[in-house]
Design a protein around this motif. Structure first.
Motif, PDB file in Angstrom:
ATOM      1  N   LYS A 170       4.442  -1.741  -5.071  1.00 57.22           N
ATOM      2  CA  LYS A 170       3.278  -1.772  -5.957  1.00 57.22           C
ATOM      3  C   LYS A 170       3.291  -2.989  -6.878  1.00 57.22           C
ATOM      4  O   LYS A 170       2.243  -3.603  -7.120  1.00 57.22           O
ATOM      5  CB  LYS A 170       3.257  -0.498  -6.803  1.00 57.22           C
ATOM      6  CG  LYS A 170       1.966  -0.248  -7.562  1.00 57.22           C
ATOM      7  CD  LYS A 170       0.878   0.248  -6.645  1.00 57.22           C
ATOM      8  CE  LYS A 170      -0.370   0.636  -7.422  1.00 57.22           C
ATOM      9  NZ  LYS A 170      -1.469   1.018  -6.514  1.00 57.22           N
ATOM     10  N   ILE A 176       4.210  -6.946  -2.674  1.00 53.63           N
ATOM     11  CA  ILE A 176       2.788  -7.286  -2.489  1.00 53.63           C
ATOM     12  C   ILE A 176       2.594  -8.056  -1.190  1.00 53.63           C
ATOM     13  O   ILE A 176       1.604  -7.856  -0.472  1.00 53.63           O
ATOM     14  CB  ILE A 176       2.280  -8.085  -3.709  1.00 53.63           C
ATOM     15  CG1 ILE A 176       2.297  -7.194  -4.965  1.00 53.63           C
ATOM     16  CG2 ILE A 176       0.874  -8.617  -3.452  1.00 53.63           C
ATOM     17  CD1 ILE A 176       1.984  -7.926  -6.248  1.00 53.63           C
ATOM     18  N   ARG A 179       2.541  -5.451   1.504  1.00 58.74           N
ATOM     19  CA  ARG A 179       1.272  -4.711   1.549  1.00 58.74           C
ATOM     20  C   ARG A 179       0.159  -5.586   2.111  1.00 58.74           C
ATOM     21  O   ARG A 179      -0.698  -5.117   2.870  1.00 58.74           O
ATOM     22  CB  ARG A 179       0.910  -4.207   0.152  1.00 58.74           C
ATOM     23  CG  ARG A 179       1.762  -3.035  -0.295  1.00 58.74           C
ATOM     24  CD  ARG A 179       1.169  -2.320  -1.489  1.00 58.74           C
ATOM     25  NE  ARG A 179       1.206  -3.131  -2.688  1.00 58.74           N
ATOM     26  CZ  ARG A 179       0.162  -3.457  -3.412  1.00 58.74           C
ATOM     27  NH1 ARG A 179      -1.052  -3.054  -3.051  1.00 58.74           N
ATOM     28  NH2 ARG A 179       0.285  -4.189  -4.508  1.00 58.74           N
TER      29      ARG A 179
END
Length: 297
Positions: A170, A176, A179
């Motif tokens: 997160k 990141i 993701r």
């Protein structure tokens, strides 16, 4: 009506509460294993059949470190790190050259690695199960049983590792990147993210989580070369039921399936209770193939 009232009157509520606790503890270990498997699939679209052997390898590394140092916590840390590094190297050597090819080739490659690791463990350690001593041995009274503190510690540590992993995804820079690669690897590469190395890092993290699970679960069962088979099968069921590549769904599915099996064990044997997870898998594939806990798009 009388039969229903009699059922609830005679129902062993204490056993129900004990099985609830057992289901949560087992579910957290399963969630830790499935989280690594979910990460690898979500970012690489690779079904890793060697995940159970990484779980087993972590347990064996834990046995070796524990026998040398006598420290369970050092065994947990070193097993997690060493198997994570091994997982990254395995991805570079066996999977990176197969990127862009037929998905069947990656399935065969990971299945081949599974057989190699399993037979290596059999050759190196033999068929006799090894033992990992738990770091705490106390227990507390729970109705008519004594319940080990270590089982609660497993659930707490598994939750802490998963929570730390979620925070990393997160808020961490590299989380990141992971993701972004999961959502659109082409766009991520266009923005300068080194996608091949993100794949390697994701595989290494998944391997490390499997290894941590192996060390944590080792004290409850004997460590042997086939210990990963049952767990990886359950992890695959969890990944499908939770939604392919969905971390939160995998955690929810792990606890859900473990609770169902624990409750089924009240009436049937644990070996028969395993059938419940396959029933849930079949129903999910029939009526909600995207996953029971998948987030609607």
């Amino acid at each position: 009506m009388a039969a229903i009232l009699s059922f609830f009157t005679d129902f062993p509520i204490e056993l129900f509460l004990i099985q609830t606790l057992n289901g949560i503890v087992t579910g957290m270990i399963l969630a830790l294993i499935a989280s690594g498997l979910t990460l690898i699939f979500g970012i690489m679209d690779v079904v890793n059949f060697a995940h159970g052997e990484l779980f087993m390898l972590g347990a064996y590394v834990g046995v070796l470190v524990l026998s040398t140092t006598g420290s369970f916590w050092l065994a947990l840390i070193l097993a997690t790190m060493l198997v994570g590094i091994f997982g990254g190297a395995m991805q570079i050597v066996t999977l990176r050259p197969l990127i862009g090819r037929d998905p069947l080739t990656t399935i065969l490659a990971t299945f081949g690695m599974s057989l190699i690791l399993q037979n290596y463990a059999l050759w190196q350690f033999g068929p006799v199960a090894r033992k990992i001593n738990e770091p705490i041995t106390g227990s507390f009274s729970l109705f008519y049983l004594t319940y080990p503190y270590y089982r609660l510690l497993i659930a707490a540590l598994s939750a802490a590792i998963i929570g730390g992993f979620w925070l990393f995804l997160k808020h961490g820079k590299y989380g990141i990147w992971i993701r972004a690669t999961t959502q659109d690897r082409v766009m991520a590469q266009a923005m300068g993210i080194p996608v091949p190395w993100v794949h390697t890092a994701a595989f290494a993290i998944g391997a490390a989580m499997a290894a941590a699970s192996g060390v944590l679960f080792g004290p409850l069962v004997g460590v042997n070369h086939t210990m990963g088979l049952d767990w990886v099968l359950k992890a695959f069921i969890v990944v499908v039921v939770g939604g392919m590549g969905n971390l939160g769904g995998s955690i929810a599915a792990s606890i859900f399936i473990s609770l169902l099996e624990a409750y089924a064990s009240i009436w049937v044997s644990p070996a028969q209770a395993v059938i419940v997870s396959f029933v849930v898998l079949i129903l999910t594939l029939l009526f909600r193939p995207t996953g029971l806990f998948a987030t609607p798009k």
